[in-house]
Design an enzyme around this catalytic site. Structure first.
Site, mmCIF file in Angstrom:
data_model
loop_
_atom_site.group_PDB
_atom_site.id
_atom_site.type_symbol
_atom_site.label_atom_id
_atom_site.label_comp_id
_atom_site.label_asym_id
_atom_site.label_seq_id
_atom_site.Cartn_x
_atom_site.Cartn_y
_atom_site.Cartn_z
ATOM 1 N N LEU A 16 0.631 -1.005 0.370
ATOM 2 C CA LEU A 16 0.158 -0.291 -0.173
ATOM 3 C C LEU A 16 1.007 1.341 0.268
ATOM 4 O O LEU A 16 0.474 2.111 -1.004
ATOM 5 C CB LEU A 16 -0.881 0.101 0.807
ATOM 6 C CG LEU A 16 -2.132 -1.479 1.257
ATOM 7 C CD1 LEU A 16 -3.328 -1.150 2.584
ATOM 8 C CD2 LEU A 16 -3.154 -1.115 -0.103
ATOM 9 N N ASP A 35 11.910 3.027 5.037
ATOM 10 C CA ASP A 35 11.132 2.368 4.819
ATOM 11 C C ASP A 35 12.559 1.006 5.590
ATOM 12 O O ASP A 35 13.320 1.245 5.632
ATOM 13 C CB ASP A 35 11.149 0.926 3.691
ATOM 14 C CG ASP A 35 10.678 -0.025 3.759
ATOM 15 O OD1 ASP A 35 8.999 -0.287 3.439
ATOM 16 O OD2 ASP A 35 10.705 -1.089 3.958
ATOM 17 N N ASP A 60 13.491 2.822 11.051
ATOM 18 C CA ASP A 60 12.818 1.760 11.953
ATOM 19 C C ASP A 60 11.834 2.548 12.465
ATOM 20 O O ASP A 60 12.151 3.689 13.360
ATOM 21 C CB ASP A 60 13.745 1.252 12.680
ATOM 22 C CG ASP A 60 12.972 0.343 14.295
ATOM 23 O OD1 ASP A 60 11.988 0.572 13.826
ATOM 24 O OD2 ASP A 60 13.871 -0.183 14.519
ATOM 25 N N VAL A 61 10.253 1.822 12.333
ATOM 26 C CA VAL A 61 9.869 3.426 12.781
ATOM 27 C C VAL A 61 9.589 3.739 14.531
ATOM 28 O O VAL A 61 8.900 4.634 15.147
ATOM 29 C CB VAL A 61 8.400 3.600 12.047
ATOM 30 C CG1 VAL A 61 8.284 3.532 10.338
ATOM 31 C CG2 VAL A 61 8.082 1.549 12.233
ATOM 32 N N TYR A 151 -2.944 -7.508 16.373
ATOM 33 C CA TYR A 151 -3.168 -6.419 14.691
ATOM 34 C C TYR A 151 -4.306 -6.050 15.254
ATOM 35 O O TYR A 151 -4.012 -4.368 14.920
ATOM 36 C CB TYR A 151 -2.676 -6.976 13.925
ATOM 37 C CG TYR A 151 -2.716 -6.180 12.466
ATOM 38 C CD1 TYR A 151 -2.251 -6.084 12.086
ATOM 39 C CD2 TYR A 151 -4.077 -6.490 11.677
ATOM 40 C CE1 TYR A 151 -2.086 -5.205 10.418
ATOM 41 C CE2 TYR A 151 -4.563 -5.776 10.337
ATOM 42 C CZ TYR A 151 -3.540 -5.045 10.103
ATOM 43 O OH TYR A 151 -3.594 -3.977 8.796
#
Length: 243
Positions: A16, A35, A60-61, A151
């Site tokens: 996405l 990313d 790295d978020v 999740y």
């Protein structure tokens, strides 16, 4: 629709995120692809048209420092106008079998990552007096999925985060909205067993899976001026599933 604007997209190298990046560039934006897989991000930048329209940044978020640097990277294109918090991971298992590490990884990546991205982008946008933040939730955050307590909890958390953040920054000209995709045709969904595919397909009133480009179109709407009086909203892109 996004001419002259700079957008930062986490998880932008595939799926996405990549579809959103492609649509944004087609609408005139320049994009920063964040990313954890730098090689994939660089390949995406090349496909998008190279350095004149896109920049790849390893990110790295879950790292506060990485997210701050990612947002700051948009300065190369004039500063962040649009932030898309899209990066995510899956670690599916029933509660009985799920490890605490896998629960935490999914929560940290989705919720903490989205919070860090929202906070970093909002800090810049509030000074500019304008900006749009788009957070990627999921229909799983509305109805819950078997084997996805991590999740589903994370994606529900993103909805609450989005609404609270929207209230904090609305008076500063910054909008924060969320998208809840349903079953979208990706390599992950296409790898499902045929019986599961048919079962889930039967739950969709429109009778088909969604395409990544259809989610990207909604992200473009939220990023641009057509949604200028919308904030704190959660848009479902599900073909009518779970109405």
């Amino acid at each position: 629709m996004l001419e002259g604007r700079a957008a930062v997209i986490t998880g932008g190298a595939q799926g996405l995120g990549r579809a959103i990046a492609e649509r944004f560039v087609a609408e005139g934006a320049r994009v920063v692809i964040g990313d954890v897989d730098l090689a994939s991000a660089e390949a995406t930048v090349a496909d998008l048209g190279g350095a004149s329209v896109a920049l790849a940044v390893r990110c790295d978020v879950t790292s506060e420092a990485d997210m701050a640097l990612l947002v700051a990277s948009a300065d190369e294109f004039g500063g962040v106008d649009v932030m898309v918090n899209n990066a995510g991971v899956l670690r599916d298992a029933t509660m009985r079998k799920m490890t605490l590490d896998d629960f935490r990884l999914v929560l940290d990546t989705h919720v903490q990552g989205t919070w860090l991205g929202t906070r970093a982008a909002a800090a810049v946008m509030r000074e500019r007096g304008v900006g749009s933040i788009v957070n990627m939730s999921s229909i799983s955050g509305k109805v819950g999925n078997l084997g996805q307590t991590n999740y589903s909890a994370a994606k529900a958390g993103i909805v609450g985060l989005t609404k609270a953040a929207a209230k904090e920054v609305a008076h500063l000209g910054v909008r924060v909205n969320a998208i809840q995709p349903g079953l979208i045709r990706t390599p992950m969904t296409e790898a499902m067993r045929e019986d599961i595919w048919q079962q889930r397909l039967g739950e969709i009133p429109m009778g088909r899976f969604g395409e990544p480009e259809e989610v990207a179109a909604v992200a473009t709407f939220l990023a641009g001026d057509l949604s200028s009086y919308m904030t704190g909203c959660v848009l479902e892109v599900t073909g009518g599933r779970h109405m």
